[in-house]
Design a protein around this motif. Structure first.
Motif: not given
Length: 235
Positions: A165-170
C-alpha cells in the motif's frame, strides 16, 4: 529391434504453430513443478476438446517438435521452441506495427496479429521491425524475441497485486488480458509506464483502490492486478 529416429520433419501447419506457441506460453520455466504443460491446459487455452488436443500432441511428438508423456505432460524440443518463438516474435512485431503505424488501439491488435502472424515472410518481419526502430517490447510491454528466438532478460517485475500500500510503481507489462479488460484499463488512464499507487485493498483478495498518474482513484479487480506487472522506480 531398434527404432530409427526421424531424420526429417514435416513443415508445421498453422494449427501446429498455434499449438507450439500455446505450449510455450503455458510453460513455467522458473517453477519447481516436475510436470510439463498439461493437456487440459492446452485444451482450455485453445477451446478444443482434450481428445483432439491429445491426438495433435502425439503428431507433434512424432515430428519431434515436442516431448509428450501421458502422465508428465508436454515440453518443447529445440525445433519446437524455435517455431514457437518465431510466432511470438511475428505476433509482437505485428502488434507494435498495427499500433505505431496503423493507429490501432492496444485492445484491437491481438486478434489481427493471431491471423497475420502465420503468413509473414522473414524478410517482411525484419523490415517492419527495422521500420519501427527495432523495438524490444510490444504495446503491452511483452518482450520481443530476437531473430534467434532469444528474449533478453529484463528488470525484475512483480504483479501489482503484490505491491505494498502507498508504494509507487510503474506499469511495465500487461499479460493475457481480454479486449474488454484492456479497454477498461485504457479508460482509467492505464498505459505502459503509468505510475500506480495502491491506496487501499478489500480483505480476502478483494478489489484494489488505485491511483493512476497522480490522478483520480479507480477500482481494480484483484485478478486483473495479478496480470499487471510493475517495477519500483530507482531511488
Amino acid at each position: 529391434m531398434s527404432v530409427q529416429k526421424k531424420t526429417t520433419q514435416q513443415a508445421p501447419s498453422r494449427a501446429w504453430e498455434d499449438y507450439l506457441k500455446t505450449i510455450y506460453k503455458l510453460e513455467k520455466p522458473n517453477s519447481n513443478e516436475e510436470k510439463g504443460v498439461q493437456t487440459k491446459d492446452v485444451a482450455e487455452r485453445l477451446s478444443i476438446s482434450q481428445a483432439s488436443v491429445t491426438n495433435m500432441l502425439k503428431k507433434l511428438a512424432d515430428e519431434d517438435y515436442l516431448k509428450y508423456e501421458p502422465y508428465y505432460g508436454v515440453s518443447l524440443t529445440e525445433s519446437g521452441r524455435m517455431i514457437a518463438m518465431k510466432m511470438v516474435r511475428n505476433h509482437r512485431i505485428l502488434e507494435t506495427y498495427l499500433v505505431e503505424r496503423l493507429g490501432y488501439s492496444w485492445d484491437e491488435v491481438d486478434e489481427e496479429a493471431e491471423t497475420l502472424e502465420h503468413f509473414l515472410s522473414d524478410k517482411l518481419v525484419e523490415r517492419m521491425w527495422n521500420d519501427l526502430g527495432q523495438p524490444t517490447h510490444d504495446p503491452h510491454g511483452s518482450p520481443i524475441p530476437n531473430v534467434n528466438g532469444v528474449i533478453t532478460p529484463n528488470q525484475a517485475l512483480n504483479p501489482l497485486a503484490e505491491t505494498a500500500i502507498n508504494q509507487a510503481v510503474t506499469l511495465q507489462r500487461i499479460k493475457n488480458r481480454s479486449p474488454q479488460e484492456l479497454r477498461y484499463l485504457a479508460s482509467i488512464g492505464m498505459h505502459i509506464g503509468a505510475k500506480i499507487v495502491i491506496k487501499n485493498q478489500a480483505p480476502f483478495n478483494g478489489p484494489l483502490l488505485i491511483e493512476v498518474d497522480d490522478a483520480q482513484f479507480h477500482a481494480l479487480d484483484y485478478r486483473m492486478a495479478l496480470a499487471l506487472f510493475v517495477a519500483t522506480p530507482e531511488a
